[in-house]
Motif scaffolding. Sequence first.
Motif, PDB file in Angstrom:
ATOM      1  N   GLU A 307       0.872  -1.055  -0.001  1.00  0.00           N
ATOM      2  CA  GLU A 307       0.015  -0.168  -0.093  1.00  0.00           C
ATOM      3  C   GLU A 307       0.847   1.131  -0.217  1.00  0.00           C
ATOM      4  N   ALA A 308       2.243   1.203   0.252  1.00  0.00           N
ATOM      5  CA  ALA A 308       3.106   2.536   0.072  1.00  0.00           C
ATOM      6  C   ALA A 308       4.559   1.837  -0.089  1.00  0.00           C
ATOM      7  N   GLY A 309       5.455   2.578  -0.358  1.00  0.00           N
ATOM      8  CA  GLY A 309       6.467   2.446  -0.927  1.00  0.00           C
ATOM      9  C   GLY A 309       6.991   2.217  -2.267  1.00  0.00           C
ATOM     10  N   LEU A 310       8.321   1.564  -2.508  1.00  0.00           N
ATOM     11  CA  LEU A 310       8.662   1.428  -3.644  1.00  0.00           C
ATOM     12  C   LEU A 310       8.575   0.043  -4.393  1.00  0.00           C
ATOM     13  N   TYR A 311       7.840  -0.786  -3.811  1.00  0.00           N
ATOM     14  CA  TYR A 311       7.779  -2.283  -3.922  1.00  0.00           C
ATOM     15  C   TYR A 311       6.548  -2.921  -4.399  1.00  0.00           C
ATOM     16  N   LEU A 312       6.396  -3.945  -5.087  1.00  0.00           N
ATOM     17  CA  LEU A 312       5.238  -4.677  -4.946  1.00  0.00           C
ATOM     18  C   LEU A 312       5.787  -6.029  -4.414  1.00  0.00           C
ATOM     19  N   TRP A 313       4.827  -6.559  -3.546  1.00  0.00           N
ATOM     20  CA  TRP A 313       5.056  -7.645  -2.600  1.00  0.00           C
ATOM     21  C   TRP A 313       4.319  -8.947  -3.497  1.00  0.00           C
ATOM     22  N   LEU A 314       4.772  -9.910  -4.020  1.00  0.00           N
ATOM     23  CA  LEU A 314       4.068 -10.712  -4.913  1.00  0.00           C
ATOM     24  C   LEU A 314       4.177 -12.101  -4.529  1.00  0.00           C
ATOM     25  N   THR A 315       3.164 -13.025  -4.710  1.00  0.00           N
ATOM     26  CA  THR A 315       3.365 -14.276  -4.387  1.00  0.00           C
ATOM     27  C   THR A 315       2.365 -15.091  -5.804  1.00  0.00           C
ATOM     28  N   ARG A 316       2.742 -16.465  -5.992  1.00  0.00           N
ATOM     29  CA  ARG A 316       2.273 -17.246  -6.827  1.00  0.00           C
ATOM     30  C   ARG A 316       1.962 -18.558  -6.169  1.00  0.00           C
ATOM     31  N   GLY A 317       2.231 -18.503  -4.776  1.00  0.00           N
ATOM     32  CA  GLY A 317       1.935 -19.667  -3.940  1.00  0.00           C
ATOM     33  C   GLY A 317       2.961 -20.953  -4.184  1.00  0.00           C
ATOM     34  N   GLU A 318       4.128 -20.452  -4.605  1.00  0.00           N
ATOM     35  CA  GLU A 318       5.111 -21.368  -4.680  1.00  0.00           C
ATOM     36  C   GLU A 318       6.444 -21.007  -4.226  1.00  0.00           C
ATOM     37  N   ASP A 319       7.456 -21.896  -3.995  1.00  0.00           N
ATOM     38  CA  ASP A 319       8.693 -21.300  -3.583  1.00  0.00           C
ATOM     39  C   ASP A 319       8.992 -20.240  -4.435  1.00  0.00           C
ATOM     40  N   CYS A 320       9.915 -19.332  -3.560  1.00  0.00           N
ATOM     41  CA  CYS A 320      10.103 -17.933  -4.226  1.00  0.00           C
ATOM     42  C   CYS A 320      11.179 -18.168  -5.365  1.00  0.00           C
ATOM     43  N   TRP A 321      11.911 -19.152  -5.251  1.00  0.00           N
ATOM     44  CA  TRP A 321      13.110 -19.348  -6.157  1.00  0.00           C
ATOM     45  C   TRP A 321      12.560 -19.951  -7.451  1.00  0.00           C
ATOM     46  N   GLN A 322      11.318 -20.816  -7.446  1.00  0.00           N
ATOM     47  CA  GLN A 322      10.715 -20.994  -8.441  1.00  0.00           C
ATOM     48  C   GLN A 322      10.080 -19.921  -9.322  1.00  0.00           C
ATOM     49  N   THR A 323       9.771 -18.824  -8.585  1.00  0.00           N
ATOM     50  CA  THR A 323       9.179 -17.572  -9.285  1.00  0.00           C
ATOM     51  C   THR A 323      10.256 -16.917  -9.976  1.00  0.00           C
ATOM     52  N   VAL A 324      11.347 -16.763  -9.015  1.00  0.00           N
ATOM     53  CA  VAL A 324      12.492 -16.165  -9.627  1.00  0.00           C
ATOM     54  C   VAL A 324      13.034 -16.641 -10.991  1.00  0.00           C
ATOM     55  N   ASP A 325      13.072 -18.139 -10.711  1.00  0.00           N
ATOM     56  CA  ASP A 325      13.557 -18.583 -12.280  1.00  0.00           C
ATOM     57  C   ASP A 325      12.711 -18.517 -13.492  1.00  0.00           C
ATOM     58  N   TRP A 326      11.133 -18.578 -13.078  1.00  0.00           N
ATOM     59  CA  TRP A 326      10.308 -18.430 -14.175  1.00  0.00           C
ATOM     60  C   TRP A 326      10.264 -17.019 -14.726  1.00  0.00           C
ATOM     61  N   LEU A 327      10.380 -15.876 -14.022  1.00  0.00           N
ATOM     62  CA  LEU A 327      10.581 -14.785 -14.531  1.00  0.00           C
ATOM     63  C   LEU A 327      11.985 -14.491 -15.212  1.00  0.00           C
ATOM     64  N   ALA A 328      13.012 -15.187 -14.707  1.00  0.00           N
ATOM     65  CA  ALA A 328      14.390 -14.992 -15.075  1.00  0.00           C
ATOM     66  C   ALA A 328      14.195 -15.413 -16.535  1.00  0.00           C
ATOM     67  N   ARG A 329      13.644 -16.376 -16.913  1.00  0.00           N
ATOM     68  CA  ARG A 329      13.392 -17.006 -18.137  1.00  0.00           C
ATOM     69  C   ARG A 329      12.710 -16.272 -19.194  1.00  0.00           C
ATOM     70  N   ARG A 330      12.025 -15.195 -18.727  1.00  0.00           N
ATOM     71  CA  ARG A 330      11.382 -14.113 -19.320  1.00  0.00           C
ATOM     72  C   ARG A 330      12.070 -12.894 -19.430  1.00  0.00           C
ATOM     73  N   GLY A 331      13.391 -12.946 -18.841  1.00  0.00           N
ATOM     74  CA  GLY A 331      14.393 -11.756 -18.915  1.00  0.00           C
ATOM     75  C   GLY A 331      14.011 -10.656 -17.773  1.00  0.00           C
ATOM     76  N   ILE A 332      13.119 -11.107 -16.746  1.00  0.00           N
ATOM     77  CA  ILE A 332      12.773 -10.298 -15.775  1.00  0.00           C
ATOM     78  C   ILE A 332      13.679 -10.630 -14.278  1.00  0.00           C
ATOM     79  N   LEU A 333      14.358  -9.964 -13.717  1.00  0.00           N
ATOM     80  CA  LEU A 333      14.929 -10.093 -12.499  1.00  0.00           C
ATOM     81  C   LEU A 333      14.218  -9.679 -11.484  1.00  0.00           C
ATOM     82  N   VAL A 334      13.895 -10.294 -10.267  1.00  0.00           N
ATOM     83  CA  VAL A 334      13.180  -9.854  -9.262  1.00  0.00           C
ATOM     84  C   VAL A 334      13.806 -10.506  -7.789  1.00  0.00           C
ATOM     85  N   ALA A 335      13.642  -9.994  -6.487  1.00  0.00           N
ATOM     86  CA  ALA A 335      14.325 -10.462  -5.451  1.00  0.00           C
ATOM     87  C   ALA A 335      13.757 -11.397  -4.934  1.00  0.00           C
ATOM     88  N   ALA A 336      14.139 -12.384  -4.343  1.00  0.00           N
ATOM     89  CA  ALA A 336      13.635 -13.656  -3.666  1.00  0.00           C
ATOM     90  C   ALA A 336      13.073 -13.145  -2.227  1.00  0.00           C
TER      91      ALA A 336
END
Length: 368
Positions: A307-336
Amino acid sequence: MNSLAPVSSRLPEYTWDALAAAATLAAAHPEGLINLSMGTPVDPVPEVIRRALADASDAPGYPLTAGTPALRDAIAAWVARACGAGVDGLGVLPTIGSKELVAWLPTLLGIGPGDVVVVPSVAYPTYEAGVRLAGATVVRADSLTAVGPTSRVRLVWVNSPGNPTGRVLPAAHLRKVVDWARERGAVVASDECYLPLGWSAEPVSVLSPQVCGGSYAGVLAVHSLSKRSNLAGYRAGFVAGDPALVAELLKVRKHAGMIVPAPVQAAMVAALQDQQHADEQRERYRARREVLTAAFTGAGFTVEHSEAGLYLWLTRGEDCWQTVDWLARRGILVAAGVFYGPTAGQHVRVALTESDEHVAAVAGRLRA
């Protein structure tokens, strides 16, 4: 033979080193890397600030650790406007960015082995790093009832708006923290670097009378110009609050040479006195936030807090490293999420600090 353990042995792996493999994968994308992992400003430093820096560049002498009178006045005036604080009885001190102060505050306050420092359960990693550097004990807790009756607590960190979650703490909650700490002789340090970036909720400073009761005793607020004014490269921050604590910090910092360079001090004055550039930057982040929120929710992500700040705090209900990898394969880097605490293993943090062009390209990549 040197038998001393290296100081680095007290610290965890540096947060961003753990992201190296994902960064390499994301950078290999045919259309290039979109880096949403770090809150690193990419927009230009405002001209009014650059001009002040240049005009003060003939600075052959040592600067004042306490800051110039002009800078101290500018900090106090900004705190009065932005935090609702009164300038009477307020201590202020420039710092070499906010991360430096966060990392060294426990040591500067004389906290050490046997002492306890409370940090949020999901938090900026440097809070814990600073506690470890001091040799003290970290307790992660969002409710002080979970800390128990221990008298060993010397420092309580609060962060609102929070990094990484974007959560805003109500004034009543902050007031309870301050009252709890004062009863035990502990210091409350409030990291308020994202205070000007309220979106669906309005953040409240620990220096507001509704939180501190008009007294700054035992209270410190930490601020930065990195995000408000794009000055991450200048290392420009400050602390404000209890004048006795600020005076003690100043005494130690004089000995340690923790001094903001004179040209940067002049630039800080210009930044704090000019609201127009801050409003324009805030609008850039608001627009990027809307675009990224729509892109990620459209791709099945859930946005929590934020609701404030410089970030979005997101989940897909899976291990964060799976999400990081899924996004990285699309050229998008996020923080675990695990960078910020053991309970954040199913979240990722997305920063709003990318160019408008890259932000606009995110939705298309998420559909790929």
